[in-house]
Design a protein around this motif. Structure first.
Motif, PDB file in Angstrom:
ATOM      1  N   VAL A  13       8.234   4.886  -4.070  1.00  0.00           N
ATOM      2  CA  VAL A  13       7.827   4.968  -2.665  1.00  0.00           C
ATOM      3  C   VAL A  13       6.812   6.092  -2.488  1.00  0.00           C
ATOM      4  O   VAL A  13       7.067   7.242  -2.853  1.00  0.00           O
ATOM      5  CB  VAL A  13       9.046   5.196  -1.756  1.00  0.00           C
ATOM      6  N   ILE A  14       5.666   5.755  -1.928  1.00  0.00           N
ATOM      7  CA  ILE A  14       4.653   6.762  -1.603  1.00  0.00           C
ATOM      8  C   ILE A  14       4.911   7.353  -0.231  1.00  0.00           C
ATOM      9  O   ILE A  14       4.815   8.562  -0.030  1.00  0.00           O
ATOM     10  CB  ILE A  14       3.243   6.129  -1.656  1.00  0.00           C
ATOM     11  N   LEU A  15       5.226   6.489   0.733  1.00  0.00           N
ATOM     12  CA  LEU A  15       5.455   6.928   2.103  1.00  0.00           C
ATOM     13  C   LEU A  15       6.658   6.188   2.676  1.00  0.00           C
ATOM     14  O   LEU A  15       6.601   4.966   2.847  1.00  0.00           O
ATOM     15  CB  LEU A  15       4.215   6.654   2.960  1.00  0.00           C
ATOM     16  N   PRO A  16       7.758   6.871   2.978  1.00  0.00           N
ATOM     17  CA  PRO A  16       8.915   6.191   3.583  1.00  0.00           C
ATOM     18  C   PRO A  16       8.627   5.797   5.026  1.00  0.00           C
ATOM     19  O   PRO A  16       8.005   6.549   5.773  1.00  0.00           O
ATOM     20  CB  PRO A  16      10.026   7.237   3.495  1.00  0.00           C
ATOM     21  N   VAL A  17       9.074   4.614   5.409  1.00  0.00           N
ATOM     22  CA  VAL A  17       8.812   4.080   6.737  1.00  0.00           C
ATOM     23  C   VAL A  17      10.125   3.560   7.331  1.00  0.00           C
ATOM     24  O   VAL A  17      10.888   2.861   6.668  1.00  0.00           O
ATOM     25  CB  VAL A  17       7.786   2.931   6.708  1.00  0.00           C
ATOM     26  N   GLY A  23       0.827  -1.765   5.062  1.00  0.00           N
ATOM     27  CA  GLY A  23       0.918  -0.311   4.974  1.00  0.00           C
ATOM     28  C   GLY A  23      -0.417   0.370   4.774  1.00  0.00           C
ATOM     29  O   GLY A  23      -0.459   1.600   4.619  1.00  0.00           O
ATOM     30  N   ALA A  24      -1.523  -0.384   4.785  1.00  0.00           N
ATOM     31  CA  ALA A  24      -2.833   0.223   4.542  1.00  0.00           C
ATOM     32  C   ALA A  24      -3.198   1.216   5.641  1.00  0.00           C
ATOM     33  O   ALA A  24      -3.748   2.291   5.369  1.00  0.00           O
ATOM     34  CB  ALA A  24      -3.903  -0.868   4.430  1.00  0.00           C
ATOM     35  N   THR A  25      -2.900   0.881   6.890  1.00  0.00           N
ATOM     36  CA  THR A  25      -3.241   1.779   8.002  1.00  0.00           C
ATOM     37  C   THR A  25      -2.430   3.063   7.924  1.00  0.00           C
ATOM     38  O   THR A  25      -2.961   4.160   8.116  1.00  0.00           O
ATOM     39  CB  THR A  25      -2.990   1.074   9.330  1.00  0.00           C
ATOM     40  N   LEU A  26      -1.138   2.951   7.658  1.00  0.00           N
ATOM     41  CA  LEU A  26      -0.301   4.145   7.541  1.00  0.00           C
ATOM     42  C   LEU A  26      -0.737   5.003   6.368  1.00  0.00           C
ATOM     43  O   LEU A  26      -0.731   6.242   6.452  1.00  0.00           O
ATOM     44  CB  LEU A  26       1.163   3.741   7.376  1.00  0.00           C
ATOM     45  N   SER A  27      -1.110   4.373   5.268  1.00  0.00           N
ATOM     46  CA  SER A  27      -1.567   5.126   4.105  1.00  0.00           C
ATOM     47  C   SER A  27      -2.833   5.910   4.411  1.00  0.00           C
ATOM     48  O   SER A  27      -2.978   7.075   4.031  1.00  0.00           O
ATOM     49  CB  SER A  27      -1.800   4.174   2.933  1.00  0.00           C
ATOM     50  N   ALA A  81       0.809  -1.217   0.000  1.00  0.00           N
ATOM     51  CA  ALA A  81       0.000   0.000   0.000  1.00  0.00           C
ATOM     52  C   ALA A  81       0.839   1.262   0.000  1.00  0.00           C
ATOM     53  O   ALA A  81       0.308   2.357  -0.207  1.00  0.00           O
ATOM     54  CB  ALA A  81      -0.940   0.009   1.211  1.00  0.00           C
ATOM     55  N   LEU A  82       2.136   1.137   0.223  1.00  0.00           N
ATOM     56  CA  LEU A  82       3.014   2.303   0.280  1.00  0.00           C
ATOM     57  C   LEU A  82       3.870   2.437  -0.964  1.00  0.00           C
ATOM     58  O   LEU A  82       4.807   3.242  -0.990  1.00  0.00           O
ATOM     59  CB  LEU A  82       3.908   2.211   1.522  1.00  0.00           C
ATOM     60  N   LEU A  83       3.590   1.647  -1.990  1.00  0.00           N
ATOM     61  CA  LEU A  83       4.340   1.686  -3.241  1.00  0.00           C
ATOM     62  C   LEU A  83       3.380   1.854  -4.407  1.00  0.00           C
ATOM     63  O   LEU A  83       2.241   1.381  -4.365  1.00  0.00           O
ATOM     64  CB  LEU A  83       5.154   0.400  -3.437  1.00  0.00           C
TER      65      LEU A  83
END
Length: 330
Positions: A98-102, A279-283, A90-92
């Protein structure tokens, strides 16, 4: 020499006491007051072990929620924070961007997984003293020396909060705040869970697809879901759900609290959660913060499942962006 070895007394290891505090202070303190304090701590621990017996959540050793060797293993697992978004679909984007770096403190395995599960689901709040420093180390690795960043924790659902009595991420960040472990960084409790508008429609459509075209069957399944008949137990979170189910479940499930939107507007924010899976929750959290005007620079988690091989923090540090992070799932 041989006779001396024969005459040497062999000790039975089962008859000797095992010292399981290898990761704690050894020897006597040079200061008399410190020796007295150490003795009082040991006496209180022994009294507590008699009144309320406990076992190590990892190895089962007595008289300690987390024994010294297991606590040391948890710290070793969190020694090197790493970039973990590579295995979070969900973060790619579809192209792998990368949509959101973690940044993750450690891999979700062994002692860290056992300690985190016991902390979240078995009410072992005392484990925060071991888990919180690991999370703080990951936060500091992600933000560097910056102090103008808000830490936005992921909230627990109402059902999970009722079952546990606390929110794990808030408890860990509160532990760090009380000990001033992250000077200059401010925790902003800005997110809250809401019922997704799409949840009702998705549930009815799924029930109709499963039971046929009967709308009555769809609403019957919806009622069963509300009453908890034949569904997953409350507070079980998203464990066991696939990527699509996780995305549908969290879609539209978070929003910024009333009177907190102006506080986030134009501010750099880091989303903080306990475990990263898809990564769905972080997104979803990043979407809600960005909608309120916050600048989402990245996210930090305590543990990440399926960690990417060979990608360490030293090779790539999450870049603090000047523009809001794109959070749309593709």
């Amino acid at each position: 020499m041989g006779n001396a070895n024969k005459r040497r007394r062999v000790h039975d290891p089962d008859l000797g006491a095992t010292w399981n505090n290898g990761a704690r202070h050894r020897g006597r303190h040079p200061d008399r007051l410190m020796r007295l304090t150490q003795g009082l701590v040991v006496a209180f621990a022994e009294l507590l072990a008699v009144l309320a017996p406990v076992e190590c959540v990892c190895c089962g050793a007595e008289d300690s929620t987390l024994c010294g060797p297991c606590a040391r293993q948890v710290r070793l697992l969190c020694t090197s924070p790493f970039r973990a978004e590579g295995q979070a679909p969900a973060l790619l984007t579809v192209d792998g961007a990368v949509i959101l770096p973690v940044v993750a403190a450690g891999h979700y395995r062994d002692e860290l997984a056992q300690a985190l599960l016991s902390f979240k689901h078995l009410g072992q709040g005392r484990l925060a003293s071991v888990l919180a420093p690991a999370l703080g180390k990951a936060v500091r690795a992600a933000v560097g020396n910056r102090t103008d960043i808000f830490l936005v924790p992921i909230p627990s659902s109402n059902a999970a909060f009722r079952n546990r009595g606390f929110s794990p991420v808030h408890l860990l960040l509160g532990h760090l705040r009380r000990r001033n472990a992250l000077p200059g960084l401010q925790m902003k409790d800005a997110l809250k869970k809401v019922k997704s508008r799409l949840a009702w429609r998705d549930l009815v459509q799924a029930a109709r697809a499963r039971d046929g075209t009967s709308l009555r069957a769809g609403f019957a399944a919806l009622g069963a879901g509300i009453l908890g008949v034949g569904t997953r137990r409350p507070g079980s979170g998203q464990k066991g759900l696939g990527r699509g189910e996780r995305v549908r479940r969290v879609r539209g499930s978070m929003t910024v609290r009333l009177f907190q939107e102006r506080a986030l507007e134009g501010k750099a924010c880091i989303i903080v959660d306990d475990v990263l899976t898809t990564g769905a929750t972080l997104s979803e959290a990043a979407r809600a913060v960005s909608k309120a005007g916050g600048v989402v620079c990245g996210a930090v988690v305590l543990a990440a499942t399926r960690p990417p091989a060979g990608r360490g923090l030293s090779a790539e540090r999450p870049k603090m962006q000047s523009e809001p992070t794109q959070t749309k799932n593709k």
